[in-house]
Design an enzyme around this catalytic site. Structure first.
Site, mmCIF file in Angstrom:
data_model
loop_
_atom_site.group_PDB
_atom_site.id
_atom_site.type_symbol
_atom_site.label_atom_id
_atom_site.label_comp_id
_atom_site.label_asym_id
_atom_site.label_seq_id
_atom_site.Cartn_x
_atom_site.Cartn_y
_atom_site.Cartn_z
ATOM 1 N N HIS A 63 57.656 -6.765 -29.068
ATOM 2 C CA HIS A 63 56.740 -6.905 -28.119
ATOM 3 C C HIS A 63 56.484 -5.743 -27.036
ATOM 4 C CE1 HIS A 63 60.325 -8.966 -26.383
ATOM 5 N NE2 HIS A 63 59.776 -8.331 -25.240
ATOM 6 N N HIS B 99 55.365 -4.675 -23.281
ATOM 7 C CA HIS B 99 54.805 -4.960 -21.951
ATOM 8 C C HIS B 99 53.719 -4.112 -21.486
ATOM 9 C CE1 HIS B 99 58.457 -7.750 -20.896
ATOM 10 N NE2 HIS B 99 58.803 -6.690 -22.027
ATOM 11 N N ILE C 182 55.284 -14.907 -18.452
ATOM 12 C CA ILE C 182 55.302 -16.116 -17.708
ATOM 13 C C ILE C 182 55.792 -15.745 -16.485
ATOM 14 C CG2 ILE C 182 57.582 -16.858 -18.549
ATOM 15 C CD1 ILE C 182 56.400 -19.513 -19.248
ATOM 16 N N GLU D 247 65.223 -9.483 -24.404
ATOM 17 C CA GLU D 247 65.676 -10.849 -24.310
ATOM 18 C C GLU D 247 65.076 -11.523 -25.372
ATOM 19 O OE1 GLU D 247 64.119 -12.095 -20.516
ATOM 20 O OE2 GLU D 247 65.938 -11.077 -19.456
ATOM 21 N N VAL D 248 63.910 -11.483 -25.957
ATOM 22 C CA VAL D 248 63.081 -12.173 -27.050
ATOM 23 C C VAL D 248 63.009 -11.303 -28.028
ATOM 24 C CG1 VAL D 248 61.176 -13.370 -27.783
ATOM 25 C CG2 VAL D 248 61.613 -13.592 -25.217
HETATM 26 P P1 AMP Z 1 61.963 -8.622 -23.103
HETATM 27 O O1 AMP Z 1 63.096 -8.653 -21.914
HETATM 28 O O2 AMP Z 1 61.572 -7.447 -23.121
HETATM 29 O O3 AMP Z 1 62.540 -9.283 -24.370
HETATM 30 O O4 AMP Z 1 60.761 -9.555 -22.483
HETATM 31 C C1 AMP Z 1 60.776 -11.092 -22.735
HETATM 32 C C2 AMP Z 1 59.425 -11.314 -21.761
HETATM 33 O O5 AMP Z 1 58.930 -12.649 -22.328
HETATM 34 C C3 AMP Z 1 60.032 -11.626 -20.232
HETATM 35 O O6 AMP Z 1 59.425 -10.768 -19.416
HETATM 36 C C4 AMP Z 1 59.670 -13.112 -20.091
HETATM 37 O O7 AMP Z 1 59.273 -13.299 -18.609
HETATM 38 C C5 AMP Z 1 58.696 -13.345 -21.401
HETATM 39 N N1 AMP Z 1 58.333 -14.633 -21.698
HETATM 40 C C6 AMP Z 1 59.593 -15.489 -22.077
HETATM 41 N N2 AMP Z 1 59.004 -16.722 -22.478
HETATM 42 C C7 AMP Z 1 57.843 -16.407 -22.350
HETATM 43 C C8 AMP Z 1 56.411 -17.554 -22.669
HETATM 44 N N3 AMP Z 1 56.748 -18.679 -22.825
HETATM 45 N N4 AMP Z 1 55.287 -16.957 -22.298
HETATM 46 C C9 AMP Z 1 55.138 -15.715 -21.804
HETATM 47 N N5 AMP Z 1 56.081 -15.090 -21.571
HETATM 48 C C10 AMP Z 1 57.144 -15.267 -21.869
#
Ligand code: AMP
Length: 120
Positions: free
Chosen positions: A104, A106, A34, A99-100
């Site tokens: 995942h 990237h 996003i 963060e999430v």
């Molecule tokens: P990380 O810091 O590796 O956990 O990366 C989390 C990623 O998720 C970040 O690059 C955010 O921009 C992305 N992100 C968060 N919410 C969403 C969403 N709803 N759809 C797509 N990407 C997202």
């Protein structure tokens, strides 16, 4: 760390919030980030409830791991970045800047990406 089923990627997997889907198979879902940090910035997530690479690598089945790793390569080829090259990156935990809390990978591409880590 226990898996939080209310994290944003869990909601995407359940279809509760939309995503810009790139690819899906039995094991994995890929969608565009996003807040893209490169011309191509796509996330690939396993469908299983795994917090991080650490959790996934320890607890996922061989089929889940194989399916997911193949999906990452498949998505990169589908995005058209495989030949020119790209970066696959996983942030893990607090020091990794995750963060999430749903595992995942990237995929960054579409330009020369420069040094792997910027000195601060
Ligand atoms: P990380 O810091 O590796 O956990 O990366 C989390 C990623 O998720 C970040 O690059 C955010 O921009 C992305 N992100 C968060 N919410 C969403 C969403 N709803 N759809 C797509 N990407 C997202």
């Amino acid at each position: 760390m226990a898996y939080d089923s209310e994290n944003i990627f869990a909601k995407i997997l359940r279809g509760e919030i939309p995503c810009d889907k790139v690819y899906e198979d039995d094991w994995s879902l890929a969608f565009n980030d996003i807040n893209p940090q490169a011309p191509i910035h796509t996330l690939v997530i396993p469908k299983g409830a795994y917090v991080s690479w650490d959790d996934f690598s320890e607890a996922a089945s061989a089929d889940e791991i194989t399916g997911f790793v193949r999906a990452v390569g498949h998505v990169a080829r589908e995005l058209g970045v495989a030949e020119a090259g790209y970066r696959a990156l996983v942030n893990i935990g607090a020091n990794g800047g995750q963060e999430v809390p749903h595992m995942h990978v990237h995929i960054f591409g579409g330009k020369a990406l420069g040094p792997m880590i910027t000195k601060t």
